[in-house]
Design an enzyme around this catalytic site. Structure first.
Site, PDB file in Angstrom:
ATOM      1  N   HIS A 207       7.007  56.410   0.931  1.00  0.00           N
ATOM      2  CA  HIS A 207       8.218  55.920   1.607  1.00  0.00           C
ATOM      3  C   HIS A 207       8.962  54.831   0.843  1.00  0.00           C
ATOM      4  CE1 HIS A 207       5.666  52.537   2.741  1.00  0.00           C
ATOM      5  NE2 HIS A 207       6.762  51.884   3.016  1.00  0.00           N
TER       6      HIS A 207
HETATM    7  C1  UD1 Z   1      10.502  48.985   5.732  1.00  0.00           C
HETATM    8  C2  UD1 Z   1      10.154  47.815   4.826  1.00  0.00           C
HETATM    9  C3  UD1 Z   1       8.957  48.192   3.961  1.00  0.00           C
HETATM   10  C4  UD1 Z   1       7.807  48.697   4.792  1.00  0.00           C
HETATM   11  C5  UD1 Z   1       8.283  49.844   5.666  1.00  0.00           C
HETATM   12  C6  UD1 Z   1       7.178  50.358   6.531  1.00  0.00           C
HETATM   13  C7  UD1 Z   1      12.081  46.442   4.126  1.00  0.00           C
HETATM   14  C8  UD1 Z   1      12.971  46.104   2.984  1.00  0.00           C
HETATM   15  N1  UD1 Z   1      11.231  47.474   3.914  1.00  0.00           N
HETATM   16  O1  UD1 Z   1      10.916  50.046   4.889  1.00  0.00           O
HETATM   17  O2  UD1 Z   1       8.540  47.050   3.257  1.00  0.00           O
HETATM   18  O3  UD1 Z   1       6.780  49.138   3.939  1.00  0.00           O
HETATM   19  O4  UD1 Z   1       9.368  49.365   6.472  1.00  0.00           O
HETATM   20  O5  UD1 Z   1       7.555  51.498   7.203  1.00  0.00           O
HETATM   21  O6  UD1 Z   1      12.143  45.809   5.144  1.00  0.00           O
HETATM   22  N2  UD1 Z   1      14.540  55.034   9.682  1.00  0.00           N
HETATM   23  C9  UD1 Z   1      14.506  55.867  10.776  1.00  0.00           C
HETATM   24  N3  UD1 Z   1      13.932  55.388  11.912  1.00  0.00           N
HETATM   25  C10 UD1 Z   1      13.413  54.145  12.024  1.00  0.00           C
HETATM   26  C11 UD1 Z   1      13.476  53.305  10.902  1.00  0.00           C
HETATM   27  C12 UD1 Z   1      14.022  53.766   9.746  1.00  0.00           C
HETATM   28  O7  UD1 Z   1      14.961  56.982  10.733  1.00  0.00           O
HETATM   29  O8  UD1 Z   1      12.889  53.807  13.090  1.00  0.00           O
HETATM   30  C13 UD1 Z   1      15.109  55.548   8.425  1.00  0.00           C
HETATM   31  C14 UD1 Z   1      16.582  55.310   8.272  1.00  0.00           C
HETATM   32  O9  UD1 Z   1      17.111  56.362   7.512  1.00  0.00           O
HETATM   33  C15 UD1 Z   1      16.612  54.035   7.474  1.00  0.00           C
HETATM   34  C16 UD1 Z   1      15.451  54.243   6.535  1.00  0.00           C
HETATM   35  O10 UD1 Z   1      14.476  54.912   7.323  1.00  0.00           O
HETATM   36  O11 UD1 Z   1      17.811  53.834   6.815  1.00  0.00           O
HETATM   37  C17 UD1 Z   1      14.870  52.980   5.956  1.00  0.00           C
HETATM   38  O12 UD1 Z   1      14.463  52.099   7.012  1.00  0.00           O
HETATM   39  P1  UD1 Z   1      14.309  50.537   6.698  1.00  0.00           P
HETATM   40  O13 UD1 Z   1      13.826  49.840   7.911  1.00  0.00           O
HETATM   41  O14 UD1 Z   1      15.539  50.018   6.047  1.00  0.00           O
HETATM   42  O15 UD1 Z   1      13.205  50.476   5.577  1.00  0.00           O
HETATM   43  P2  UD1 Z   1      11.805  51.237   5.460  1.00  0.00           P
HETATM   44  O16 UD1 Z   1      11.909  52.225   4.373  1.00  0.00           O
HETATM   45  O17 UD1 Z   1      11.293  51.685   6.771  1.00  0.00           O
END
Ligand code: UD1
Length: 362
Positions: A207
């Protein structure tokens, strides 16, 4: 003492579970603020219900966005919450955008901040988490370090006076849930279709932004997983699904079977049922180590360097560079014969955290 915990992303909910339980056994007041960085039920609700965490007292509903948008919105939304609560400590966890926003909001309001899991370093400045950790450590008043290595990093950065070694709260939750899984009474985890839970399989997750955002890199990693000689159960984070779709990369085929993220107990059971783990997650590297399974980490470095001892964890930044058969050999290598020490503590880190916070109230 009154403590406000600020959490938002899946790994923080895992760490919150033992902390919330430790607070519940005391007279201290513990307020939980969920930023809403993670909002899918798979990444959030199932951790509250599955790990017995009380519902958040405040939910900010921030959701997804660029780093600036997500961090900025969280910062703005936290100000009135912290102004109303005026806790003795604001407790922030790990290295996400929610961590940094929580720490910044608190210091700007002259509220004492404690950072749980302080001192981890990858020394890779392209990782968003690295900035979040370094900035949070440097603005926090109390640095709760999980390992000796973390203590050393903080000392090197001139922060030794604020550090207390408390151990790793992930040990607390991982070992408790492992025992519950082994004792039975837990439903079998929902492994991806095509994975036989009674035959050898590898458990995989992917991820990180560094692995998912560049289409060539993501394509190469997905191909490397698909060509392994053992079935691979890939538990797909929504970010992976979103990026694969955006880049037109098909997930699945060959050895690769794709399924949904699992709740915590399901994840522990899936690791215990596997012959090994392939991942870019920090938490899962350590869970593999604690649960006695070899791990292959799809990154050039790890913050959890203790897992590398005796080949329990192997760093493979670029499987294709190894060549197909060497890659297969590494990913499917058997469990090392060597035992492990106890570098992450004895499973009582959360109680240490509560005690240390109480001792350091201003
Ligand atoms: C975040 C953390 C990362 C951690 C990870 C655990 C940061 C910079 N990164 O990354 O350190 O290892 O969480 O999971 O804070 N999305 C969904 N549903 C959700 C959440 C996210 O669909 O409930 C999708 C969206 O497309 C979103 C993408 O995942 O844009 C990224 O989500 P984001 O919270 O920005 O970062 P993670 O990759 O989850």
């Amino acid at each position: 003492m009154k403590v406000v915990s600020i959490v938002g992303a899946r790994p923080q909910l895992v760490k919150l579970a033992p902390i919330a339980a430790a607070f519940a056994a005391t007279d201290h007041e513990h307020v939980i603020v969920h930023t809403g960085q993670h909002y899918d039920a798979d990444l959030s609700d199932v951790f509250f219900s599955g790990l017995g965490i009380p519902d958040p007292d405040v939910h900010l509903g921030i959701g997804s966005g660029s780093h600036g948008v997500q961090t900025g919105r969280t910062l703005a939304a936290l100000d009135p919450v912290l102004a109303a609560e005026r806790p003795d400590w604001v407790l922030v966890y790990g290295d996400t955008n929610s961590t940094l926003a929580g720490a910044l909001s608190a210091v700007k309001m002259h509220l004492p901040v404690a950072h749980l899991e302080a001192g981890l370093r990858s020394f890779n400045r392209r990782m968003p988490e690295e900035h979040n950790r370094v900035l949070t450590d440097h603005c926090a008043d109390l640095l709760l370090a999980p390992t000796e290595e973390a203590v050393r990093h903080l000392a090197t950065e001139g922060l030794a006076e604020r550090v207390v070694l408390v151990g790793d709260v992930m040990v607390d939750v991982c070992l408790r849930v492992r025992d519950a899984v082994r004792a039975g009474g837990q439903p079998r985890p929902q492994l991806p279709e095509g994975i036989d839970p009674d035959a050898p399989y590898l458990l995989a997750t992917l991820h990180r932004a560094e692995n998912t955002d560049d289409p060539r890199r993501l394509g190469a990693l997905v191909s490397a997983l698909a060509e392994l000689p053992v079935p691979v159960a890939l538990l797909a984070h929504p970010r992976l699904l979103a990026k694969a779709e955006e880049h037109g990369i098909k997930l699945g085929g060959g050895a690769l079977h794709v399924g949904r993220p699992l709740p915590y107990a399901g994840m522990v059971a899936a690791v215990l049922g596997s012959v090994g783990v392939v991942t870019d997650s920090g938490g899962l590297q350590k869970e593999a180590y604690l649960l006695d399974r070899p791990c292959t980490t799809l990154r050039p470095e790890t913050e959890w360097v203790e897992t590398l001892a005796d080949d329990w964890n192997r760093l493979v930044p670029d499987p294709a560079a190894l060549g197909r058969s060497a890659w297969a050999e590494v990913a499917t290598r058997s469990r090392p014969a060597a035992g492990r020490g106890n570098p992450y503590g004895d499973g009582r880190a959360a109680q240490n955290v509560v005690r240390v916070l109480a001792e350091h109230v201003r």
